[in-house]
Scaffold this active site. Structure first.
Site, short mmCIF file in Angstrom:
data_model
loop_
_atom_site.label_atom_id
_atom_site.label_comp_id
_atom_site.label_asym_id
_atom_site.label_seq_id
_atom_site.Cartn_x
_atom_site.Cartn_y
_atom_site.Cartn_z
N GLU A 111 0.79 -1.25 0.03
CA GLU A 111 -0.18 0.03 -0.11
C GLU A 111 0.91 1.34 0.14
O GLU A 111 2.25 1.26 0.53
CB GLU A 111 -0.82 -0.15 1.26
N ASP A 112 0.32 2.27 -0.35
CA ASP A 112 1.17 3.61 -0.59
C ASP A 112 1.03 4.43 0.85
O ASP A 112 2.10 4.74 1.26
CB ASP A 112 0.84 4.67 -1.55
N ASP A 115 -3.76 6.51 6.24
CA ASP A 115 -3.82 7.61 6.68
C ASP A 115 -4.90 7.52 7.81
O ASP A 115 -4.42 7.43 9.01
CB ASP A 115 -4.76 8.35 5.62
N PHE A 164 -1.73 16.67 3.56
CA PHE A 164 -2.35 16.01 2.32
C PHE A 164 -1.01 15.86 1.27
O PHE A 164 -0.72 16.97 0.58
CB PHE A 164 -3.53 16.47 1.57
C1 PRP Z 1 -5.84 6.11 -0.71
C2 PRP Z 1 -4.59 5.38 -0.31
C3 PRP Z 1 -4.96 4.39 0.39
C4 PRP Z 1 -5.84 4.90 1.33
C5 PRP Z 1 -5.67 5.46 2.72
O1 PRP Z 1 -6.40 5.57 -1.60
O2 PRP Z 1 -4.14 5.06 -1.81
O3 PRP Z 1 -5.22 3.17 -0.33
O4 PRP Z 1 -6.50 6.00 0.61
O5 PRP Z 1 -6.58 6.11 3.42
P1 PRP Z 1 -7.13 5.60 4.82
O6 PRP Z 1 -5.98 5.00 5.67
O7 PRP Z 1 -7.95 6.70 5.47
O8 PRP Z 1 -8.15 4.55 4.50
P2 PRP Z 1 -7.92 6.24 -2.50
O9 PRP Z 1 -9.03 5.72 -1.88
O10 PRP Z 1 -7.53 7.59 -2.77
O11 PRP Z 1 -7.80 5.47 -3.83
P3 PRP Z 1 -6.46 5.33 -4.86
O12 PRP Z 1 -5.33 4.45 -4.24
O13 PRP Z 1 -6.98 4.88 -6.22
O14 PRP Z 1 -6.07 6.63 -4.92
MN MN Z 2 -5.32 3.79 -2.47
#
Ligand code: PRP
Ligand code: MN
Ligand code: MG
Length: 196
Positions: A111-112, A115, A164
């Protein structure tokens, strides 16, 4: 910074070279601590760049290291963000057939960013139902925020402040994924790419 984003980020938080150094170290750690084949799961879209670089390093490592690990690759689409806010509605796209493949396997989730932690907790809940032998999670970033649900992954690249961030495949309404460094978005950038 490409000129098309010059006004849209306020600072570089983690330069690309620093990210790559850390990815190298994490790959070593993951290989050293793994026993047997790994199913490496890319969490799309944000996880794709870290996943690609991590897999590349693991491939090079296992050519010459004592602990050589066969990898298979899976891709899972998970989404919950709109603008800079989690909607709380985490959508996981995995078919029943894909999930059944996980039974008895050692999963490495890539995962990236963690949050609020909502995405990972929801995903792990779902994956556990299919009885993998083990699940480890690596996230390049974890955000220090009071909105966190307390979830901490097994392998973390960097802990970052409550801002952010975009770049290295992290997006704001799908923009900024085409940026090498991890940057803090500016007010200009938020306004420019805001969705109604
Ligand atoms: C983002 C990010 C993580 C997640 C983290 O994904 O890539 O997967 O949110 O947030 P959290 O810990 O508050 O749940 P996003 O829903 O933006 O989809 P994406 O990866 O396609 O950008
Ligand atoms: Mn994501
Ligand atoms: Mg996103």
């Amino acid at each position: 910074i490409p000129t098309h984003y010059e006004k849209d980020v306020s600072s570089i938080l983690i330069p690309h070279g620093v990210i790559m150094d850390r990815v190298n170290k994490l790959a070593r750690l993951i290989v050293d601590e793994s026993n047997g084949p790994l199913v490496v799961c890319c969490i799309l879209k944000g996880g794709h760049q870290y996943f690609a670089d991590l897999v590349n390093v693991i491939k090079k490592l296992t050519k010459k290291s004592g602990n050589s690990v066969p990898l298979s690759l899976e891709f899972i689409r998970v989404k919950s963000y709109h603008n800079d806010q989690s909607t709380g509605d985490v959508k996981v796209s995995l078919t029943e057939d894909e999930c059944k493949e996980f039974k008895g396997k050692n999963l490495l989730i890539v995962e990236d960013i963690i949050d609020t932690g909502a995405t990972m907790v929801k995903l792990l809940e779902k994956l556990r139902q299919y009885e993998p032998a083990s699940i480890k999670v690596t996230s390049l970033l974890i955000k220090k925020t009071d909105r966190s649900n307390g979830y901490i992954p097994d392998y973390v690249g960097f802990a970052i402040p409550d801002a952010f961030v975009v770049g290295y495949a992290l997006d704001y309404n799908e923009y900024f994924r085409d940026l090498d460094h991890i940057c803090v978005i500016s007010e200009h950038g938020k306004e420019r790419y805001a969705n109604a």
